[in-house]
Design an enzyme around this catalytic site. Structure first.
Site, PDB file in Angstrom:
ATOM      1  N   CYS A   8       0.790   3.241   3.320  1.00 29.35           N
ATOM      2  CA  CYS A   8       1.180   2.599   4.420  1.00 29.35           C
ATOM      3  C   CYS A   8       2.692   2.719   4.320  1.00 29.35           C
ATOM      4  O   CYS A   8       3.601   2.983   5.062  1.00 29.35           O
ATOM      5  CB  CYS A   8       1.096   1.011   4.309  1.00 29.35           C
ATOM      6  SG  CYS A   8      -0.626   0.768   4.939  1.00 29.35           S
ATOM      7  N   CYS A  44       0.904  -1.189  -0.021  1.00 26.88           N
ATOM      8  CA  CYS A  44      -0.040   0.026   0.102  1.00 26.88           C
ATOM      9  C   CYS A  44       0.804   1.231  -0.035  1.00 26.88           C
ATOM     10  O   CYS A  44       1.882   1.357   0.702  1.00 26.88           O
ATOM     11  CB  CYS A  44      -0.977  -0.067   1.060  1.00 26.88           C
ATOM     12  SG  CYS A  44      -1.723   1.685   1.457  1.00 26.88           S
ATOM     13  N   HIS A  69      -7.760   8.348   3.244  1.00 22.51           N
ATOM     14  CA  HIS A  69      -7.030   9.721   3.624  1.00 22.51           C
ATOM     15  C   HIS A  69      -7.999  10.730   3.630  1.00 22.51           C
ATOM     16  O   HIS A  69      -8.988  10.840   2.785  1.00 22.51           O
ATOM     17  CB  HIS A  69      -5.940   9.684   2.590  1.00 22.51           C
ATOM     18  CG  HIS A  69      -6.304   9.572   1.298  1.00 22.51           C
ATOM     19  ND1 HIS A  69      -6.501   8.420   0.707  1.00 22.51           N
ATOM     20  CD2 HIS A  69      -6.647  10.349   0.148  1.00 22.51           C
ATOM     21  CE1 HIS A  69      -7.120   8.536  -0.632  1.00 22.51           C
ATOM     22  NE2 HIS A  69      -7.071   9.620  -1.087  1.00 22.51           N
ATOM     23  N   ASN A 108     -12.505  11.040  -0.220  1.00 19.86           N
ATOM     24  CA  ASN A 108     -12.950  10.240  -1.329  1.00 19.86           C
ATOM     25  C   ASN A 108     -13.110   8.679  -0.818  1.00 19.86           C
ATOM     26  O   ASN A 108     -12.262   8.207   0.053  1.00 19.86           O
ATOM     27  CB  ASN A 108     -12.222   9.982  -2.526  1.00 19.86           C
ATOM     28  CG  ASN A 108     -12.170  11.556  -3.180  1.00 19.86           C
ATOM     29  OD1 ASN A 108     -13.382  11.996  -3.179  1.00 19.86           O
ATOM     30  ND2 ASN A 108     -11.366  11.778  -3.903  1.00 19.86           N
ATOM     31  N   HIS A 149      -3.707   0.812   8.722  1.00 20.26           N
ATOM     32  CA  HIS A 149      -4.231   0.719   7.217  1.00 20.26           C
ATOM     33  C   HIS A 149      -5.820   0.715   7.382  1.00 20.26           C
ATOM     34  O   HIS A 149      -6.231  -0.254   7.980  1.00 20.26           O
ATOM     35  CB  HIS A 149      -3.705  -0.355   6.580  1.00 20.26           C
ATOM     36  CG  HIS A 149      -4.410  -0.390   4.907  1.00 20.26           C
ATOM     37  ND1 HIS A 149      -4.006   0.038   4.071  1.00 20.26           N
ATOM     38  CD2 HIS A 149      -5.477  -1.228   4.651  1.00 20.26           C
ATOM     39  CE1 HIS A 149      -4.588   0.033   2.714  1.00 20.26           C
ATOM     40  NE2 HIS A 149      -5.681  -0.802   3.322  1.00 20.26           N
ATOM     41  N   ASP A 190       0.525  16.462  -1.019  1.00 18.14           N
ATOM     42  CA  ASP A 190      -0.074  15.787  -2.266  1.00 18.14           C
ATOM     43  C   ASP A 190       1.034  16.070  -3.475  1.00 18.14           C
ATOM     44  O   ASP A 190       1.259  17.166  -3.775  1.00 18.14           O
ATOM     45  CB  ASP A 190      -1.535  16.219  -2.814  1.00 18.14           C
ATOM     46  CG  ASP A 190      -2.059  15.277  -3.641  1.00 18.14           C
ATOM     47  OD1 ASP A 190      -3.134  14.598  -3.466  1.00 18.14           O
ATOM     48  OD2 ASP A 190      -1.546  15.273  -4.778  1.00 18.14           O
TER      49      ASP A 190
HETATM   50  P1  AMP Z   1      -7.769   9.998  -3.763  1.00 19.09           P
HETATM   51  O1  AMP Z   1      -8.244  10.306  -5.466  1.00 19.09           O
HETATM   52  O2  AMP Z   1      -8.743  10.662  -2.983  1.00 19.09           O
HETATM   53  O3  AMP Z   1      -7.269   8.704  -3.912  1.00 19.09           O
HETATM   54  O4  AMP Z   1      -6.488  10.971  -3.767  1.00 19.09           O
HETATM   55  C1  AMP Z   1      -5.203  10.433  -3.652  1.00 19.09           C
HETATM   56  C2  AMP Z   1      -4.310  11.619  -3.895  1.00 19.09           C
HETATM   57  O5  AMP Z   1      -3.103  11.026  -3.550  1.00 19.09           O
HETATM   58  C3  AMP Z   1      -4.273  12.458  -5.088  1.00 19.09           C
HETATM   59  O6  AMP Z   1      -4.445  13.549  -5.119  1.00 19.09           O
HETATM   60  C4  AMP Z   1      -2.745  12.230  -5.721  1.00 19.09           C
HETATM   61  O7  AMP Z   1      -2.187  13.226  -6.189  1.00 19.09           O
HETATM   62  C5  AMP Z   1      -2.006  11.677  -4.236  1.00 19.09           C
HETATM   63  N1  AMP Z   1      -0.827  10.734  -4.527  1.00 19.09           N
HETATM   64  C6  AMP Z   1      -0.764   9.767  -5.355  1.00 19.09           C
HETATM   65  N2  AMP Z   1       0.705   9.299  -5.073  1.00 19.09           N
HETATM   66  C7  AMP Z   1       1.238  10.065  -4.197  1.00 19.09           C
HETATM   67  C8  AMP Z   1       2.516  10.326  -3.515  1.00 19.09           C
HETATM   68  N3  AMP Z   1       3.362   9.266  -3.788  1.00 19.09           N
HETATM   69  N4  AMP Z   1       2.805  10.987  -2.561  1.00 19.09           N
HETATM   70  C9  AMP Z   1       1.829  12.129  -2.523  1.00 19.09           C
HETATM   71  N5  AMP Z   1       0.525  12.017  -2.792  1.00 19.09           N
HETATM   72  C10 AMP Z   1       0.280  11.006  -3.941  1.00 19.09           C
END
Ligand code: AMP
Length: 113
Positions: free
Chosen positions: A7, A4, A100, A87, A46, A30
């Site tokens: 995680c 994950c 998150h 979400n 998790h 983000d």
């Molecule tokens: P969601 O659409 O609610 O699942 O949001 C997931 C968020 O995680 C998105 O806004 C992505 O830009 C962000 N994201 C994905 N990978 C990473 C990462 N390695 N570090 C920081 N943010 C991330």
């Protein structure tokens, strides 16, 4: 090792720009920010999504919201305003299957209603 993504970020196996951490949560930038301030507040434990939580997780959810309040203060956006987004599941567009809370602010956000 957990596969994950969040995680692995929470356990520092994958780097992230961490702004806040306590025993239960970590808040990091983000990677694809949609606002001047866009942090993800993630439980270290998790959970797949809101839809997988149980009544016994009510305390954790309260702490998650309270952590968002603290982080917003720390980021200097408590007074100007901010948005909290969670979400959950396919129709929400959820990409990372680890609960998150997104904290967005730092300028006027587009209306969502
Ligand atoms: P969601 O659409 O609610 O699942 O949001 C997931 C968020 O995680 C998105 O806004 C992505 O830009 C962000 N994201 C994905 N990978 C990473 C990462 N390695 N570090 C920081 N943010 C991330």
């Amino acid at each position: 090792m957990s596969e994950c993504l969040f995680c692995q970020i929470a356990s520092k196996q994958i780097p992230a720009k961490i702004h806040f951490e306590n025993d239960d949560f970590v808040a990091f930038e983000d990677i694809n920010p949609k606002a001047i301030v866009h942090l993800l507040i993630v439980p270290k434990k998790h959970y797949d999504a809101m839809s997988s939580l149980k009544d016994k997780d009510t305390g954790m959810l309260g702490k998650l919201l309270n952590t968002a309040r603290i982080v917003a203060e720390q980021e200097g956006i408590a007074q100007s305003g901010y948005r909290l987004v969670i979400n959950s599941g396919k129709d929400s567009g959820m990409e990372v299957d680890h609960l998150h809370l997104q904290l967005l602010g730092g300028s006027q956000l587009n209306a969502i209603n």
